[in-house]
Each structure stands twice: as C-alpha cells, then as structure tokens.
Design a protein around this motif. Structure first.
Motif, PDB file in Angstrom:
ATOM      1  N   UNK A  68      59.940   1.797  42.574  1.00 54.97           N
ATOM      2  CA  UNK A  68      59.000   0.808  43.085  1.00 54.97           C
ATOM      3  C   UNK A  68      57.675   1.494  43.390  1.00 54.97           C
ATOM      4  N   UNK A  69      56.581   0.814  43.080  1.00 52.36           N
ATOM      5  CA  UNK A  69      55.262   1.369  43.372  1.00 52.36           C
ATOM      6  C   UNK A  69      54.193   0.650  42.575  1.00 52.36           C
ATOM      7  N   UNK A  70      52.939   1.038  42.781  1.00 50.16           N
ATOM      8  CA  UNK A  70      51.840   0.357  42.106  1.00 50.16           C
ATOM      9  C   UNK A  70      50.902   1.331  41.391  1.00 50.16           C
ATOM     10  N   UNK A  71      51.434   2.504  40.997  1.00 56.32           N
ATOM     11  CA  UNK A  71      50.627   3.483  40.282  1.00 56.32           C
ATOM     12  C   UNK A  71      51.472   4.087  39.150  1.00 56.32           C
ATOM     13  N   UNK A  79      54.852   3.620  38.468  1.00 57.61           N
ATOM     14  CA  UNK A  79      55.959   4.253  39.183  1.00 57.61           C
ATOM     15  C   UNK A  79      56.989   4.871  38.245  1.00 57.61           C
ATOM     16  N   UNK A  80      57.759   5.806  38.806  1.00 60.08           N
ATOM     17  CA  UNK A  80      58.822   6.445  38.048  1.00 60.08           C
ATOM     18  C   UNK A  80      59.592   7.426  38.909  1.00 60.08           C
ATOM     19  N   UNK A  81      60.540   8.091  38.279  1.00 63.66           N
ATOM     20  CA  UNK A  81      61.359   9.068  38.972  1.00 63.66           C
ATOM     21  C   UNK A  81      61.618  10.276  38.101  1.00 63.66           C
ATOM     22  N   UNK A 111      61.552   9.162  34.133  1.00 64.84           N
ATOM     23  CA  UNK A 111      61.051   7.929  33.536  1.00 64.84           C
ATOM     24  C   UNK A 111      59.829   7.454  34.298  1.00 64.84           C
ATOM     25  N   UNK A 112      59.004   6.707  33.622  1.00 62.00           N
ATOM     26  CA  UNK A 112      57.932   5.940  34.252  1.00 62.00           C
ATOM     27  C   UNK A 112      57.856   4.604  33.536  1.00 62.00           C
ATOM     28  N   UNK A 113      57.294   3.630  34.209  1.00 59.58           N
ATOM     29  CA  UNK A 113      57.090   2.324  33.588  1.00 59.58           C
ATOM     30  C   UNK A 113      55.816   2.350  32.763  1.00 59.58           C
ATOM     31  N   UNK A 114      55.686   1.424  31.848  1.00 58.80           N
ATOM     32  CA  UNK A 114      54.519   1.354  30.976  1.00 58.80           C
ATOM     33  C   UNK A 114      53.320   0.696  31.642  1.00 58.80           C
ATOM     34  N   UNK A 115      53.564  -0.041  32.716  1.00 57.65           N
ATOM     35  CA  UNK A 115      52.487  -0.753  33.404  1.00 57.65           C
ATOM     36  C   UNK A 115      52.147  -0.047  34.708  1.00 57.65           C
ATOM     37  N   UNK A 116      50.879  -0.064  35.074  1.00 58.99           N
ATOM     38  CA  UNK A 116      50.461   0.514  36.340  1.00 58.99           C
ATOM     39  C   UNK A 116      51.135  -0.147  37.516  1.00 58.99           C
ATOM     40  N   UNK A 117      51.147  -1.469  37.515  1.00 64.09           N
ATOM     41  CA  UNK A 117      51.833  -2.246  38.546  1.00 64.09           C
ATOM     42  C   UNK A 117      52.788  -3.202  37.835  1.00 64.09           C
ATOM     43  N   UNK A 118      54.039  -2.796  37.639  1.00 60.75           N
ATOM     44  CA  UNK A 118      54.990  -3.640  36.909  1.00 60.75           C
ATOM     45  C   UNK A 118      55.236  -4.969  37.607  1.00 60.75           C
TER      46      UNK A 118
END
Length: 127
Positions: free
Chosen positions: A48-51, A53-55, A72-79
C-alpha cells in the motif's frame, strides 16, 4: 533432507531497511561441499502506498545479507487497488563447517507498507 518454516496470521512492514519476517527462520546443518537450495515463497503479498508502492524480499545467512533479492512494484504511482503480486526467491547457500541460520527479510519500497496475510514459506533442500 528438507527444512521448512511457515508464517501465520497477518504481517506487515513499512521499514525502508530489510527486517526479519517473523516465523521464517531455519537452521542449515553443517555439510562442507554441499549447496542448499533455499526458497522464499510469498504467494500473495501486496503493498500500500502512493509512490509506486512495492516490496523487496531477501535472506540473511548468519546475519549477512545475500546479494540475491526479489521484489515487486506496481505499474501506477498511485494504484486504484493494491493487487496481489506473488514473489519467489531462490538462492543457493553453500553449507559450511558449522550450522548456519537463514532468516527471511523484507522491506517496503518508497515508503510503502508491505502486507502478508496468507502463509509464506522458507524452505531449504539439501541432498
């Protein structure tokens, strides 16, 4: 021979530094000339996060961080939603003259909170 540890309950971290994953520690026996295959399997983590996010995930051997990590990280800055991202790490650990403690570790990426709410496992296989 195989060794195995598994988490229970919900775990989370927002640490920017690698910290131990509770419940995921095993002790490798001595065994000069043998390499253990160590597998950290985190089947359904999310962050969870808005920059973006990942682990990140790794292991330490007797307190020394392995250079092999997974993450991993998400593809969107704020998913719009924080989907599950299965993550597996496989590391060869040479056995030595004495037993060695292997500890799974994790950290959040860019200030995110990483959550494990299904069992994660740490396995070592030796032949």
């Amino acid at each position: 021979m195989a060794l195995y540890a598994q988490t229970s309950g919900t775990l989370s971290t927002n640490s920017a530094s690698f910290t131990p994953i509770n419940g995921l520690s095993i002790t490798l026996p001595e065994g000069v000339g043998i390499t253990s295959i160590v597998i950290l399997n985190v089947p359904f983590p999310y962050a969870e996060g808005n920059n973006t996010p990942g682990g990140s995930f790794g292991i330490t051997v007797n307190g020394v961080m392995s250079g092999v990590v997974a993450g991993f990280t998400y593809n969107e800055g704020t998913p719009a939603s924080f989907g599950r991202v299965p993550t597996t790490l496989v590391v060869g650990v040479p056995l030595g003259n004495a037993a060695q403690t292997v500890q799974a570790v994790w950290s959040g990426v860019r200030g995110s909170t990483v959550v494990i709410d299904t069992p994660a496992t740490l396995t070592a296989i030796m032949s």
